[in-house]
Design a protein around this motif. Sequence first.
Motif, short mmCIF file in Angstrom:
data_model
loop_
_atom_site.label_atom_id
_atom_site.label_comp_id
_atom_site.label_asym_id
_atom_site.label_seq_id
_atom_site.Cartn_x
_atom_site.Cartn_y
_atom_site.Cartn_z
N TYR A 11 -25.32 19.19 38.88
CA TYR A 11 -26.67 19.04 38.45
C TYR A 11 -27.32 19.98 38.21
N ASP A 43 -23.44 15.76 36.07
CA ASP A 43 -24.51 14.45 36.58
C ASP A 43 -25.71 14.55 35.60
N GLY A 44 -25.47 14.30 34.55
CA GLY A 44 -26.61 14.36 33.55
C GLY A 44 -27.37 15.66 33.58
N SER A 45 -26.88 16.68 33.66
CA SER A 45 -27.82 17.85 33.60
C SER A 45 -28.42 18.16 32.28
N GLY A 46 -29.59 18.89 32.57
CA GLY A 46 -30.53 19.22 31.43
C GLY A 46 -30.45 20.51 30.89
N SER A 69 -23.75 9.96 31.21
CA SER A 69 -24.79 9.85 30.04
C SER A 69 -26.30 10.37 30.72
N ARG A 70 -26.32 9.97 32.01
CA ARG A 70 -27.84 10.55 32.43
C ARG A 70 -27.58 10.67 33.91
N ASN A 71 -28.55 11.12 34.59
CA ASN A 71 -28.48 11.58 35.96
C ASN A 71 -28.40 9.94 36.99
#
Length: 321
Positions: A11, A43-46, A69-71
């Motif tokens: 993440y 894990d839905g990293s930004g 798809s998201r964290n």
Amino acid sequence: MMKLTVIVPCYNEEEALPFFYEEIKKTEAAMPYAEFELIFIDDGSGDRTLEVVKDLAVKDEKVKYISFSRNFGKEAAMYAGLKNASGDIAVIMDADLQDPPSLLPEMYRAITQEGFDSVATRRVTRQGEPPVRSFFARMFYRIINKISKTEIVDGARDYRMMNRKFINALLDIREYSRFSKGLYGWVGFKTKWLEYENKERVAGKTKWSFWKLFLYSIEGIVAFSTGPLAIASVLGVLMLGVGGIAILFIIVRQLLFGGSAFGWPSMVCIILLMGGLQLFCTGILGVYLSKAYLEVKERWNPDGKYQCIAGRTAGHRNPVV
């Protein structure tokens, strides 16, 4: 040659991944007797974590990845990694190199040669960690080991190697709110513990704030203890006792001196008695709720059948083999 699957939840680990990959490849070269498989779970990293993992997968056929798809959290990432691991043995590691890859050969030998089903790790020091955070971490382990029947070792990490029997036992437990440190102890099996000193992150910043760790600890207590449900009963009994003593005191004082049974003292006694009775009844309901809570989890097997795993009972009742 046995296949070893390395599961790496990620993440926002863009900065740490190149260092991790370099170190794990060095370890792989030092273990020619094992076939490596790397599974990175984004894990839905930004940040650019997914792009870095994709680049690694292009140049290395042993690298695979899963992108959420998201964290959804680390617990979901670890479960997804175990679910998709094809190796005879799997190990869960953090990408920040706080889990030393240098321990992998010893962990591998313990499972393949010494007969252990899993090899777990724990930190013996907390150097570099804020004192307040270390204090609350130690308190958490003390509390949960007092109120839970499942042993959770102080300083235990998610860094753990396990054989296929152990993996399948974990996958059979399909709880939504997972607390893996407790599940590891609950499934049992023969486990070897390795100790090491705390390592600093190689790059990036920790994603675990004090608040997130606090919420995670609450998840662990709720998942592996029904003790909080019994607290209402204990408080109710205490309040009933205090109320009863206070009433006796007022009666004796009224008989000796008079004028003591009127006004706020008698009102306080009534409140204590009624409040204690209500809390006691709530605690009784909590006991029944705890039984239903444990049954709903179906930890013995998702299809409701009890089984015996490698000679160890997986459920609380007589198993059906």
